[in-house]
Write an enzyme that holds these catalytic residues in place. Sequence first.
Site, short mmCIF file in Angstrom:
data_model
loop_
_atom_site.label_atom_id
_atom_site.label_comp_id
_atom_site.label_asym_id
_atom_site.label_seq_id
_atom_site.Cartn_x
_atom_site.Cartn_y
_atom_site.Cartn_z
CE LYS A 1 44.26 138.16 26.11
NZ LYS A 1 44.93 136.90 25.97
CE LYS B 1 40.10 136.89 21.23
NZ LYS B 1 40.84 135.72 20.92
CE LYS C 1 43.22 129.00 23.84
NZ LYS C 1 44.11 130.15 23.61
N1 AQP Z 1 36.85 133.74 18.96
C1 AQP Z 1 37.66 133.36 17.98
N2 AQP Z 1 37.16 133.17 16.73
C2 AQP Z 1 38.00 132.77 15.72
N3 AQP Z 1 39.31 132.52 15.89
C3 AQP Z 1 39.82 132.69 17.12
N4 AQP Z 1 41.05 132.54 17.63
C4 AQP Z 1 41.04 132.86 18.94
N5 AQP Z 1 39.83 133.21 19.32
C5 AQP Z 1 39.03 133.12 18.22
C6 AQP Z 1 42.21 132.10 16.85
O1 AQP Z 1 42.73 130.93 17.46
C7 AQP Z 1 44.14 130.91 17.29
C8 AQP Z 1 44.79 130.64 18.60
O2 AQP Z 1 44.55 131.73 19.49
P1 AQP Z 1 45.50 131.92 20.74
O3 AQP Z 1 45.35 130.79 21.65
O4 AQP Z 1 46.88 132.12 20.27
O5 AQP Z 1 45.12 133.25 21.44
P2 AQP Z 1 43.92 134.20 21.34
O6 AQP Z 1 43.76 134.68 19.94
O7 AQP Z 1 44.13 135.26 22.38
O8 AQP Z 1 42.72 133.21 21.73
P3 AQP Z 1 41.86 133.12 23.02
O9 AQP Z 1 41.06 131.90 22.94
O10 AQP Z 1 41.11 134.39 23.24
O11 AQP Z 1 42.93 132.92 24.16
P4 AQP Z 1 43.18 133.76 25.46
O12 AQP Z 1 41.85 133.86 26.13
O13 AQP Z 1 44.17 132.98 26.24
O14 AQP Z 1 43.71 135.08 25.02
C9 AQP Z 1 44.54 132.26 16.67
O15 AQP Z 1 44.75 132.08 15.28
C10 AQP Z 1 43.33 133.11 16.92
O16 AQP Z 1 43.21 134.11 15.92
#
Ligand code: AQP
Length: 336
Positions: free
Chosen positions: A111, A192, A195
């Site tokens: 990030k 991955k 969002k």
């Molecule tokens: N691509 C993924 N595949 C499987 N699991 C995923 N998780 C996130 N992306 C994937 C799991 O979802 C839970 C919540 O994630 P988060 O919102 O706390 O943050 P993150 O892991 O950083 O997810 P994002 O979607 O990528 O959010 P942003 O873009 O805001 O950083 C966690 O259990 C995560 O493992």
Amino acid sequence: MKRAFSGVQPSGVLHIGNYFGAIRRFTEFQDEYDCYYCIVDLHAITVYQDPEELPKAIRDTALYYLASGLDPEKVTMFAQSDVPCHAELSWMLECISTFGELSRMTQFKEKARGTESFSSGLFTYPVLMAADILLYDADVVPVGEDQKQHVELCRDIAERFNSRYGETFKIPEAIIPEYGARVKSLQDPNKKMSKSDPNPLSYISLSDSKDEIAAKVRRAVTDSGREIVYSPEDKPAIANLMTIYSLCTGLGFPEIEDEFAGKGYADFKKALIDAIIYALEPVQQKYAEYAESGMVSSILRQGAEKANQVSSQVLRRAKQSMGLSLLADPTRRKLF
Ligand code: AQP
């Protein structure tokens, strides 16, 4: 009863990676564990969030928790910023975490890549996550694979605290699913699904309409060749689409290969579109019902009350171990 803790950032509309990798699995714990599921809004603000949009995203995340089958009678769901102990314990743990170990966190490196102007909160994000987990004496932490390193750091910090200040924290364990732990971007299978990805074609949101789902799957990248075979090394894009198909249908990879033997990518994508629509339909329907009911604010309020009670006891224990908060500790109060 053993405890489970996990959280999701309200940093955008949740996608199928969040759903299959985390939230859908949260429901599997609710009958046998005392579950605390947090909406980690303090984590979300480590990158800019529009103050007009953030409250809607917090509400939406709670609605998707409910729509995915979490029962508010069984689980405690709350917003992190309604429970001040998280930020307080996070500071205490920051003081025993090292710059070196935080610099090694993959999520931070990804990030912060290419900029020096990231927030210091982005750097200390994993320490806040450690505080979240330790405040509830969690035994298990169901997360996707991307969060495994953070849970390992949480264990290291808790063990260090216990050995320096005496037995205080329970050591938690990450629970990672066998499949679906890392759903990849539809536009780049080396990344991955995320969002906060600026390209909406890279993810399928839980709120996407049938037409949006169809358009995104049609435009998803594929690999050379035309066979539907599961080979993450040679065919990473198809392997990712097969993983999503498997998560939606419950079919294993050999069964999927049999189903599409002799067929090409177009047939497979058509079936994948139907499978995603079918899997998300009940979630979207329940989301609409819960939104209509207006129950979410009282659920979050009650959740925050309970979370405050539980976490404040653990925080007091940690302060006593560290020699802080003299007024809360009768043996130390005598010093005055
Ligand atoms: N691509 C993924 N595949 C499987 N699991 C995923 N998780 C996130 N992306 C994937 C799991 O979802 C839970 C919540 O994630 P988060 O919102 O706390 O943050 P993150 O892991 O950083 O997810 P994002 O979607 O990528 O959010 P942003 O873009 O805001 O950083 C966690 O259990 C995560 O493992």
